[in-house]
Design a protein around this motif. Sequence first.
Motif, short mmCIF file in Angstrom:
data_model
loop_
_atom_site.label_atom_id
_atom_site.label_comp_id
_atom_site.label_asym_id
_atom_site.label_seq_id
_atom_site.Cartn_x
_atom_site.Cartn_y
_atom_site.Cartn_z
N ARG A 135 18.25 2.07 -6.60
CA ARG A 135 18.79 2.88 -5.52
C ARG A 135 17.77 3.11 -4.40
N PHE A 136 16.50 3.16 -4.79
CA PHE A 136 15.45 3.42 -3.80
C PHE A 136 14.40 2.31 -3.90
N PRO A 137 14.68 1.14 -3.37
CA PRO A 137 13.82 -0.03 -3.58
C PRO A 137 12.42 0.12 -3.02
N ARG A 138 12.20 1.04 -2.10
CA ARG A 138 10.84 1.23 -1.58
C ARG A 138 9.99 2.10 -2.50
N ALA A 139 10.63 2.78 -3.44
CA ALA A 139 9.87 3.58 -4.40
C ALA A 139 9.20 2.65 -5.41
N ARG A 140 8.00 2.98 -5.80
CA ARG A 140 7.25 2.18 -6.78
C ARG A 140 7.40 2.86 -8.14
N VAL A 141 8.51 2.57 -8.81
CA VAL A 141 8.88 3.26 -10.05
C VAL A 141 8.03 2.76 -11.21
#
Length: 314
Positions: A135-141
């Motif tokens: 959902r938030f591809p810029r987050a580095r999960v």
Amino acid sequence: MLTNVAVLATDQVAAFELGLLCEAFGIDRSEDEVPTIEFAVCGPTRGPIRCAGGFSISLDHGLERLADADLIGIPAMPWSSTPDPAVLEALRAAHDRGARLFSVCSGAFVLGAAGLLDDLECTTHWKHVDELAARFPRARVVPEVLYVDSGQIVTSAGTAAGLDAALHIWRQEYGAAVATTVARRMVVPPQRDGGQAQFIARPVVECAAETLGPLLTWITEHLEDDLGVETLAARAHMSARTFARRFREETGTTPHAWVTAQRLYAAEELLERTDLSVDQVAAQVGFVNAATLRHHFARARGVSPQQYRRAFAC
């Protein structure tokens, strides 16, 4: 310095995670010499909201309360729903003025919706890490960790991992002694981490077996001894290979990393409570010399032992 905490609550907020934040920051522990925190729970509107546990609570504060907070807690909420735009705007405004934000479990989705996880390492409950990343591809999960501290934003995994992150924040703000006092009142371990200054990582593992429990207690009482794998394996009546494997299964880390972490905790307390020199502290907690203590302290805490003492000495 942390003096004011606000916790965000909306309809279907998770009761446990909400209570966790209230317990960590909303209890008056001044009789135990813990600094008092101004605390409130707030939401988009004052009045009753429905919790996920099937009951209602009433909020005394609206979103304007977030404007006063040094730290804003975001408990687990329905991860598949779209947050109220007013909530997202209030969180962005708080972030812009420098407030720290702390999510528990699926609360990370609220931060993601506000655009506050972009380009940051973060985490959430292991069941939702793939969805958070999608959902938030810029987050580095980062999967399978208890919590991640990216500086202004702290994200934690499910349920009890939020307590670990909350104690981490107490430790950062007020030192090891205060964090330990808070943990003792909550009857939880004072700290679980993997030892990086701004990225605290510990694998979430099943710890059903407790065969090493007595040994772990013994280690904390004999930190000045030789605590190499061969020595500890012999004490546990195992081969070194079997011991190393069992240790990781039960603690989620290596013997060396676990022992180093315990030595650092002990060093923190000595730096806070005594006038011992750094050389003396190093010797008492089992580091070879002061240079070794400085190396591990700077790597794990981001400051030198002397800087830590200046900040937190009693």
